[in-house]
Enzyme design. Sequence first.
Site, mmCIF file in Angstrom:
data_model
loop_
_atom_site.group_PDB
_atom_site.id
_atom_site.type_symbol
_atom_site.label_atom_id
_atom_site.label_comp_id
_atom_site.label_asym_id
_atom_site.label_seq_id
_atom_site.Cartn_x
_atom_site.Cartn_y
_atom_site.Cartn_z
ATOM 1 N N THR A 175 0.783 -1.164 0.098
ATOM 2 C CA THR A 175 0.017 -0.088 0.020
ATOM 3 C C THR A 175 1.001 1.226 -0.050
ATOM 4 O O THR A 175 2.022 1.302 0.690
ATOM 5 C CB THR A 175 -0.780 -0.111 1.201
ATOM 6 O OG1 THR A 175 -1.682 -0.932 1.207
ATOM 7 C CG2 THR A 175 -1.618 1.500 1.451
ATOM 8 N N ARG A 203 -14.792 -5.942 0.678
ATOM 9 C CA ARG A 203 -14.087 -5.285 1.776
ATOM 10 C C ARG A 203 -13.235 -3.944 1.512
ATOM 11 O O ARG A 203 -12.748 -3.683 0.669
ATOM 12 C CB ARG A 203 -13.011 -6.069 2.396
ATOM 13 C CG ARG A 203 -12.236 -5.871 3.571
ATOM 14 C CD ARG A 203 -10.800 -5.408 2.997
ATOM 15 N NE ARG A 203 -10.005 -5.029 4.222
ATOM 16 C CZ ARG A 203 -8.545 -4.321 4.285
ATOM 17 N NH1 ARG A 203 -8.285 -4.085 2.909
ATOM 18 N NH2 ARG A 203 -7.995 -4.197 4.991
ATOM 19 N N VAL A 204 -13.359 -3.014 2.504
ATOM 20 C CA VAL A 204 -12.915 -1.725 2.511
ATOM 21 C C VAL A 204 -11.958 -1.570 3.739
ATOM 22 O O VAL A 204 -12.464 -1.940 4.880
ATOM 23 C CB VAL A 204 -13.641 -0.366 2.230
ATOM 24 C CG1 VAL A 204 -13.013 0.713 2.121
ATOM 25 C CG2 VAL A 204 -14.570 -0.752 1.025
ATOM 26 N N ASP A 206 -8.546 0.844 5.903
ATOM 27 C CA ASP A 206 -8.640 2.095 6.334
ATOM 28 C C ASP A 206 -8.120 3.272 5.264
ATOM 29 O O ASP A 206 -8.307 4.445 5.342
ATOM 30 C CB ASP A 206 -7.582 1.926 7.334
ATOM 31 C CG ASP A 206 -6.146 1.779 7.029
ATOM 32 O OD1 ASP A 206 -6.098 0.940 6.241
ATOM 33 O OD2 ASP A 206 -5.112 2.490 7.380
ATOM 34 N N THR A 226 -0.450 2.467 7.023
ATOM 35 C CA THR A 226 -0.393 1.161 6.209
ATOM 36 C C THR A 226 -0.287 0.056 7.157
ATOM 37 O O THR A 226 0.244 0.147 8.193
ATOM 38 C CB THR A 226 0.751 1.277 5.557
ATOM 39 O OG1 THR A 226 1.024 -0.058 4.966
ATOM 40 C CG2 THR A 226 2.263 1.578 6.157
ATOM 41 N N GLY A 227 -0.739 -1.209 6.725
ATOM 42 C CA GLY A 227 -0.901 -2.279 7.504
ATOM 43 C C GLY A 227 -2.321 -2.951 7.470
ATOM 44 O O GLY A 227 -2.904 -2.789 6.629
ATOM 45 N N GLY A 229 -5.636 -2.929 7.927
ATOM 46 C CA GLY A 229 -6.299 -1.698 8.078
ATOM 47 C C GLY A 229 -7.605 -1.683 8.942
ATOM 48 O O GLY A 229 -7.906 -0.707 9.492
#
Lengths: 306, 306
Positions: A175, A203-204, A206, A226-227, A229
Amino acid sequence: MSTIAIALHGGAGDRNRTTTTPQQEQDLCNGIADAMDAGYEILKNGGSSIEAIERAIMIMEERPCFNAGIGAALTEFGTVELDAGIMEGTNRNVGAIAGVQRIKSPIKAARYVMEHTPQVLLIGTRAEEFLSKAGLEMVEPEYFITEENQRLLEKILAEQQATLQQHTEKVVLGTVGVVALDSNGNLAAGNSTGGMMNKRSGRVGDTPIAGAGMYARNGVCAVAATGYGEYFIRTSAAHEVYAQVRYAHTDISTACNNVLADIQTLGGRGGLIALDANGNTTLPFTTSSMARGAINANGERIVELW
Amino acid sequence: MSTIAIALHGGAGDRNRTTTTPQQEQDLCNGIADAMDAGYEILKNGGSSIEAIERAIMIMEERPCFNAGIGAALTEFGTVELDAGIMEGTNRNVGAIAGVQRIKSPIKAARYVMEHTPQVLLIGTRAEEFLSKAGLEMVEPEYFITEENQRLLEKILAEQQATLQQHTEKVVLGTVGVVALDSNGNLAAGNSTGGMMNKRSGRVGDTPIAGAGMYARNGVCAVAATGYGEYFIRTSAAHEVYAQVRYAHTDISTACNNVLADIQTLGGRGGLIALDANGNTTLPFTTSSMARGAINANGERIVELW
């Protein structure tokens, strides 16, 4: 020259140091360096932080080594669903898109939403139809799909099948996000992503969510995340950094570390990039790697992966 | 009995006091009262704040006078696109859905996402397919559409046409939200909405976004928002209330007023409902009306519209 600064991430993740090839490492670091230098050049020439962020992210969207644009992570169905968001610290304007499959540059679309519509977040095929009419460049969904990601998804699905595991999403590295401070004192933050490998379609995370994946306010700070989310949404990670800096008078670096520690207590990991109103930068992460770069207010330049 | 409390909103908006009929006022107040009493009954019997919120919101989703479930605002195409979100303060778990058209109870679906998936936010038809397989009740999209809303949309579109205006969304009254404190000290918040009348298809507001439309953390507060959602995203409204209470040691009522004042400087209006860890409730709004109700820690009960 007025104070300018930029920081970038190319995704926090658990990259294996022993199996990462020199070529992979070089692609990531070159991608970060090229994007950073292009963004910084805009800032040096008096351009806006928004302009710098859009340019830097567009460069990373075009590099298959990052999980954004070309090279985006694939859903459980082998498709791409892209999310992006951008926020300016001047008036806290936000633009974001989620779950789109045909918009060539998601970050450019997010900026369009911010600057040319009263909306903040547009999703799915309806967003695509509107943005296509508005003149944004569209591509076939296959444009974003790399053979490497197809092989990776096949491997994950095969493992899932073999072990009769339930659906599990895999965090992929890559990301991308950028924060910048321009010569007018304007802070901004932006992100673009394909999400997680084998993610549930629909799916969404962060990335497109102001307050979670990004936040910017002049005079305080700009933050991009990032990570994993879901944990960054649950903790309103980017706005939490802002709140600690503003109300608890925490410095930007401590605030980011606090938020990552809090996320870790919930079971999540990732990274943050942030800069304050004086151009101090911080780029902490709790995974094994995060491709990242920064040029701070003193002109000190770093590009690192581990 | 341990401290329990509940607060509800049935949407902040610019309702005209002279043209609102006694029947309309009664429907709204009855809806709030019935939902509140059902939720409070659960809390009194030792049920969880999540259970109370789901029950109260489901009751309001079934009443056509509210902009959630049946009676939801219509998009520019005359369709419905529903959003809902729920958050528990124990471990900051979140579940949310956006842009769905066939899920009978959006708040129930949000709770399902929170409790039975690793995801936090699922959108669109893919979310529907997954949740349908998971056993959630589906309906035809027409289930949500009322004749009154169809007439209202036709009127708005005709005005738009007549004045050659660009697309303008109209805030409708009625998004619903609930915050609750149960006898175990667990705070929670939830929201359900159809969005704005004549909204751009694909638009998502603050309702399903943790940090913007809702936030909850045990020991601090629970918050739910209503109004022009874009401004609540830009200010991370619900998390901003939390941050001011936690870090600036502001009381819950002042924090909510601060956030609404900040939103007003950006050009937005709306309302907030919140309660702190001691069961103090506050229900401020900057519009002409907000259907609302609360039973605070002392058992004091209000149901009001203006």
